[in-house]
Write a protein that holds these residues in place. Structure first.
Motif, short mmCIF file in Angstrom:
data_model
loop_
_atom_site.label_atom_id
_atom_site.label_comp_id
_atom_site.label_asym_id
_atom_site.label_seq_id
_atom_site.Cartn_x
_atom_site.Cartn_y
_atom_site.Cartn_z
N LYS A 58 33.88 38.51 34.37
CA LYS A 58 34.67 37.42 34.95
C LYS A 58 34.20 37.04 36.42
N ASP A 63 35.67 35.96 38.80
CA ASP A 63 36.39 36.41 39.89
C ASP A 63 35.89 37.38 40.49
N TYR A 64 35.36 38.51 39.77
CA TYR A 64 35.09 39.97 40.27
C TYR A 64 33.53 39.68 41.08
N ASN A 110 32.89 37.04 42.48
CA ASN A 110 33.03 36.23 43.75
C ASN A 110 33.45 37.32 44.77
N VAL A 111 34.53 38.10 44.25
CA VAL A 111 35.01 39.11 45.38
C VAL A 111 33.89 39.77 45.98
N SER A 112 33.13 40.29 45.04
CA SER A 112 31.79 41.16 45.81
C SER A 112 31.18 40.38 46.61
N SER A 113 30.95 39.15 46.38
CA SER A 113 30.25 38.14 47.31
C SER A 113 30.84 37.68 48.78
N LEU A 114 32.34 37.88 48.58
CA LEU A 114 33.23 37.48 49.86
C LEU A 114 33.14 38.94 50.51
N LEU A 149 32.31 29.65 48.27
CA LEU A 149 32.01 30.04 47.07
C LEU A 149 31.21 28.89 46.22
N PRO A 207 29.46 32.98 51.14
CA PRO A 207 30.45 33.78 51.44
C PRO A 207 30.33 34.81 52.51
N GLY A 208 31.32 35.30 53.19
CA GLY A 208 31.19 36.09 53.95
C GLY A 208 32.45 36.88 54.57
N LEU A 209 32.35 38.03 55.23
CA LEU A 209 33.57 38.86 55.40
C LEU A 209 34.36 38.14 56.49
N ARG A 237 35.62 35.22 56.09
CA ARG A 237 36.74 34.24 55.35
C ARG A 237 37.23 35.10 54.17
N MET A 238 38.27 35.60 54.17
CA MET A 238 38.72 36.16 53.03
C MET A 238 39.53 35.33 52.00
N PHE A 291 43.67 35.17 46.07
CA PHE A 291 43.48 34.35 44.72
C PHE A 291 44.78 34.01 44.12
N SER A 307 42.75 38.28 41.18
CA SER A 307 41.24 38.82 41.26
C SER A 307 41.13 40.11 41.65
N MET A 325 40.21 44.06 40.77
CA MET A 325 39.18 44.76 39.84
C MET A 325 40.17 45.78 39.09
N TRP A 329 39.45 47.92 36.99
CA TRP A 329 39.24 49.20 36.73
C TRP A 329 39.61 50.39 38.11
#
Lengths: 269, 277
Positions: free
Chosen positions: A167, A169-170, A172-176, B58, B76-78, B80-81, B84, B88, B90, B92
């Motif tokens: 997905k 989204d996952y 996206n989160v890792s790039s953020l 994004l 993207p960068g830390l 700006r968080m 969602f 979003s 994870m 697992w």
């Protein structure tokens, strides 16, 4: 789960076990009835269940003896086969997962490579045998390479598919979070695709176990495949039947390992 | 100088089967000051979320750019968080691990113990204690978004971007979490940009509300100041006369004026100032 559900489930389980045992009894009876009684120690036609059980007991009570090239215990033969399996399968899995991740991450490469993967996938791994024998010039390693070829494609295709359908989204989160590529690989991509990868690994170990028997029949020397062929040459059909059953049981055990692994890596969104 | 500058951002989407490019919004231009809570309200499809994703890095703008703290940001960068709409998280990882992975990324030099203490602090802050070792699938929507909020706040970004964060949460829980967000925001004085189509939510939370006209070619029509004093709660808010007035104004805007302004080609961007209605 409430009590009524549990009772119903236990009952269902009981029915399954009883039916399953019934199948076995019917099969063995059918088998026995179609066997001619042995005359003076010589069996005519197929050996019956009793003869096979007797042979199984004999083989299993001393599985690890080694009396020269054509007389080794079933345990020794299995160890040879499993050894080849482990080497070829592990190498194939590492290569397949690596390539699969790359293809999965780059859709252009995925599409470009897909045609070739589709052509290579249906080739029986045994068809490569002459090429391996010619290039490696070592029959044992040629067999390992056959295992390699048999377990490459399912894992590769499943990994590429799994990674490709992670997905958005996952990612996206890792790039953020600016995760390093290593953390991204081990914390996001591999766990996200793990169910698909393990499904591929499971298909692969199945086809590898199927291929090893045929490969060992061809190369000779050691392994359960060779054992089957050798016993056939000796006209020891009860050994052949026992070996067939052993191959089946080991295959199931290998598969069960992957069922467990699949459970461990599965997740619900 | 404004902390965040949305500098005449225009976004086109590629049109389907050769109908030409579709302009989602045009020349969106406004500033957010440090510590401000600004919310964008508009009909679905006016490109609110797209704009938020552009700020997050994004998505890329077709024209214009985003300037954060005097520097243009494109990736993207830390700093700006995003929180969602669909959380979003994870699936697992446990709630704890979902926050921890963000904390580790934001503070790479911290030792294990410090990271764990810090994660626990945010777990406690959003009221997740006791559920932190569950995976998202075992949590309710409200609890999941608490994880999302903790993850975003824990990183301490320069700007928090909230993308309809409460849209998928049942109405009763939504109110509770909104008030928790007010509390967290008051405590941390973060700069926040949120998009929503929930007018009450916008009034409860924001300092300023940016109103968008409809797509295609949506424009930023006006920015209104929320004159209800803080601290606000849902209970005190509904009795405040300013609340009723602002609510009416926004709803009139959404129902009629957004279309009218659209027909007139939007407001002249250069003249537009903050309206204290």
């Amino acid at each position: 789960m409430n009590g009524i559900d549990r009772v119903a489930k236990a009952k269902e389980r009981q029915k399954v076990i009883i039916s399953s045992l019934l199948f076995l009894v019917v099969f063995i009876l059918f088998w026995q009835l179609n066997t001619k009684p042995s005359v003076g120690g010589k069996t005519e036609g197929l050996p019956g269940p009793l003869a096979v059980a007797e042979r199984a007991w004999e083989m299993l009570s001393d599985p690890f003896y080694d009396r020269g090239a054509n007389d080794k215990g079933i345990g020794v033969q299995l160890a040879y086969s499993l050894g080849r399996l482990v080497v070829g399968y592990s190498a194939a899995s590492i290569v397949a997962i690596f390539l699969g991740v790359v293809l999965g991450l780059y859709p252009t490469l995925y599409r470009a490579a897909n045609t070739y993967v589709q052509i290579l996938k249906p080739i029986s791994p045994l068809a490569w045998m002459p090429l391996f024998l010619y290039t490696i010039k070592d029959s044992a390693w040629a067999a390992v390479m056959v295992i390699f070829m048999s377990s490459l494609w399912p894992t590769l295709a499943n990994t590429a598919f799994g990674v490709n359908s992670i997905k958005r989204d996952y990612l996206n989160v890792s790039s953020l979070l600016q995760l390093s590529w290593l953390r991204r690989l081990f914390k996001v991509i591999l766990p996200a695709a793990a169910p698909a990868i393990v499904a591929g690994l499971r298909i692969s170990i199945g086809s590898a176990w199927i291929a090893i028997v045929a490969a060992e029949m061809l190369i000779g020397g050691t392994g359960v495949g060779y054992f089957v062929w050798n016993e056939w040459n000796n006209l020891q059909l009860n050994s052949v039947i026992f070996a067939i059953l052993t191959i089946g049981v080991v295959g199931v055990l290998l598969d069960l390992g992957f069922v467990r692994l699949a459970k461990a890596v599965s997740y619900t969104e | 100088m404004a902390l965040l500058k949305i500098d005449f951002v225009t976004k086109y989407f590629a049109g389907s089967n050769g109908t030409g490019d579709l302009c989602v919004f045009r020349d969106v231009h406004f500033n957010i000051e440090k510590g401000e809570f600004v919310t964008m309200v508009g009909h679905s499809g006016c490109g609110k979320t797209t704009l938020l994703n552009i700020i997050a890095g994004l998505e890329t703008p077709s024209k214009g750019g985003i300037i954060l703290d005097g520097k243009e940001v494109t990736d993207p960068g830390l700093d700006r968080m995003v929180v969602f709409q669909n959380f979003s998280l994870m699936p697992w990882l446990t709630a704890y691990e979902n926050i921890r992975i963000a904390v580790r990324a934001a503070y790479p030099k911290w030792e294990r113990q410090r990271i764990d203490e810090y994660v626990q602090q945010y777990i406690d802050m959003v009221g997740l204690a006791g559920s932190e070792h569950k995976r998202p699938a075992a949590l309710s929507g409200g609890m999941r978004q608490r994880v999302g909020l903790a993850r975003a706040f824990a990183v301490q970004p320069k700007v928090l971007l909230l993308d309809e964060p409460f849209a998928q949460i049942d109405a009763l829980t939504r109110g509770v979490i909104q008030e928790e967000l007010v509390r967290m925001w008051m405590a941390t004085k973060n700069t926040v940009f949120m998009v929503t189509h929930d007018v009450d939510e916008a009034i409860l939370l924001s300092d300023k509300i940016a109103l968008m006209t409809d797509s295609p070619e949506a424009r930023l029509a006006e920015i209104i100041e929320v004159t209800v004093p803080r601290p606000r709660s849902r209970e005190t808010l509904i009795d405040h006369p300013e609340y009723t007035r602002i609510r009416k104004y926004i709803i009139h805007f959404l129902v009629e004026r957004s279309r009218k302004i659209q027909e007139q080609g939007g407001m002249a961007v250069a003249d537009r100032t903050v309206l204290a209605i």
